[in-house]
Design an enzyme around this catalytic site. Structure first.
Site, PDB file in Angstrom:
ATOM      1  NE  ARG A  43      -9.846  28.289  10.856  1.00 49.22           N
ATOM      2  CZ  ARG A  43      -9.266  27.898   9.713  1.00 49.22           C
ATOM      3  NH1 ARG A  43     -10.004  27.498   8.705  1.00 49.22           N
ATOM      4  NH2 ARG A  43      -7.960  27.907   9.601  1.00 49.22           N
ATOM      5  CG  HIS A  96      -1.123  13.903 -21.154  1.00 44.88           C
ATOM      6  ND1 HIS A  96      -1.722  14.816 -21.996  1.00 44.88           N
ATOM      7  CD2 HIS A  96      -1.926  12.823 -21.145  1.00 44.88           C
ATOM      8  CE1 HIS A  96      -2.863  14.311 -22.456  1.00 44.88           C
ATOM      9  NE2 HIS A  96      -3.001  13.093 -21.964  1.00 44.88           N
ATOM     10  N   PRO A 149      -3.535  12.913  -6.123  1.00 45.71           N
ATOM     11  CG  PRO A 149      -5.779  13.164  -6.358  1.00 45.71           C
ATOM     12  CD  PRO A 149      -4.652  12.262  -6.626  1.00 45.71           C
ATOM     13  CD  GLU A 150      -8.132  13.022  -1.124  1.00 43.03           C
ATOM     14  OE1 GLU A 150      -8.246  13.000   0.109  1.00 43.03           O
ATOM     15  OE2 GLU A 150      -9.049  12.719  -1.893  1.00 43.03           O
ATOM     16  NE  ARG A 206      -8.623  18.104 -14.925  1.00 44.18           N
ATOM     17  CZ  ARG A 206      -9.564  18.118 -13.988  1.00 44.18           C
ATOM     18  NH1 ARG A 206      -9.711  17.082 -13.189  1.00 44.18           N
ATOM     19  NH2 ARG A 206     -10.333  19.151 -13.842  1.00 44.18           N
TER      20      ARG A 206
END
Length: 286
Positions: A159, A95, A2-3, A115
């Site tokens: 913000r 997968h 992910p990151e 996933r």
DNA sequence: CACTCAACCTGCCGGC
DNA sequence: TGCCGGCAGGTTGAGT
């Protein structure tokens, strides 16, 4: 994977093993893997065949390979996507979503994604901006040489939200996910619900320094892997998980002051912080 | 614009 | 042993 640090580890692997090679053929095994390619799987396969890979680029968590056709093969790994460089003879895992073979007959590239939150597509690069269309709405990331610290400081103070929510907003600053947000806030001694409009310039400076420091360290250690889901193109795990100070460390001592790390549910996911180093602000914003 | 929720998926773990 | 809820690194779109 992910990151930003994990995606950058993959980008470096692609730079080394894929750039300069010509795609011979492509197989798609699961339609969800290319759902962002609106023209469909057959078109995806057709526009890639015969194309040479010119470079491996990244912004935030997006990764793309500019091609000699002027388009780019864009990848987002989602929660569990992997790009693996493997010998053709290596067995297919359960997968496997797409396979790329090259004209030199050397190791192939596979997109594997348990996933199926990840995705691939081919799209044009924006003239002048040098990023694919789908990456246009993403801000530059903190490791980008052109990231504008002063502009970020102005924007985040405008913000009306909490600082962690702002860090996770990829249109404000990209590449930060749940792990590195918590780690950076811990380093900067800021609580996740701190209202952004109350941040002063030194605090914003501290925060950006913390983000960069933790990402740079993670990169040196090959990224964060809690399990075999997060690996480089050779299938190897990173080991930054050993250096985490807050994330995933519920009830374990804060490395700075020894207070047990707390876990809160925030934005429907876990947030880890030190109750003493990161006291909840009197006026919290979530 | 700020914010919540649900949706998209599979697999693992702990409790019962 | 098996079932069930909770949880996991992300993004998007609908609705308030």
């Amino acid at each position: 994977m992910p990151e930003l640090p994990e995606v950058e580890v993959v980008r470096r692997g692609l730079q080394r093993f894929v750039v300069g090679r010509t795609i011979a053929s492509v197989q798609v095994y699961h339609p969800r893997a290319i759902r962002r390619h609106l023209a469909g799987a057959d078109h995806f396969v057709a526009v890639l065949a015969g194309r040479r890979v010119l470079a491996a680029r990244r912004r935030g968590k997006y990764l793309w390979l500019p091609l000699d056709s002027g388009n780019a093969l864009l990848a987002h790994l989602g929660m569990s996507g992997q790009l693996l460089v493997l010998a053709d003879a290596a067995p297919d895992g359960p997968h496997l979503r797409a396979r790329f073979r090259f004209t030199d007959g050397a190791a192939e590239l596979r997109f594997v994604d348990q996933r199926t939150f990840g995705g691939l597509d081919v799209e044009p690069l924006l003239p002048g901006e040098d990023v694919p269309v789908s990456v246009r709405h993403i801000a530059r990331d903190p490791l980008d040489a052109l990231f504008d610290d002063a502009a970020f400081g102005t924007a985040i103070r405008r913000r009306q939200t909490g600082v962690k929510r702002a860090l996770l907003d990829q249109t404000l600053v990209s590449g930060i996910g749940n792990i590195y947000a918590d780690e950076a806030l811990w380093r900067a001694r800021l609580h996740f619900a701190r209202p952004t409009e109350t941040l002063n310039r030194p605090e914003i400076g501290r925060l950006l320094s913390a983000v960069r420091a933790v990402m740079t360290l993670a990169l040196e250690q090959g990224g964060t892997s809690f399990d075999s889901l997060y690996v480089n193109v050779n299938g190897e795990s990173g080991y930054f998980d050993r250096s985490l100070s807050a994330y995933g460390r519920r009830d374990r001592p804060c490395p700075r002051c020894g207070t047990p790390i707390r876990r809160d549910v925030f934005m429907n996911r876990s947030s880890f912080s030190c109750p003493r180093c990161q006291p909840r602000p009197r006026r919290a914003r979530y």
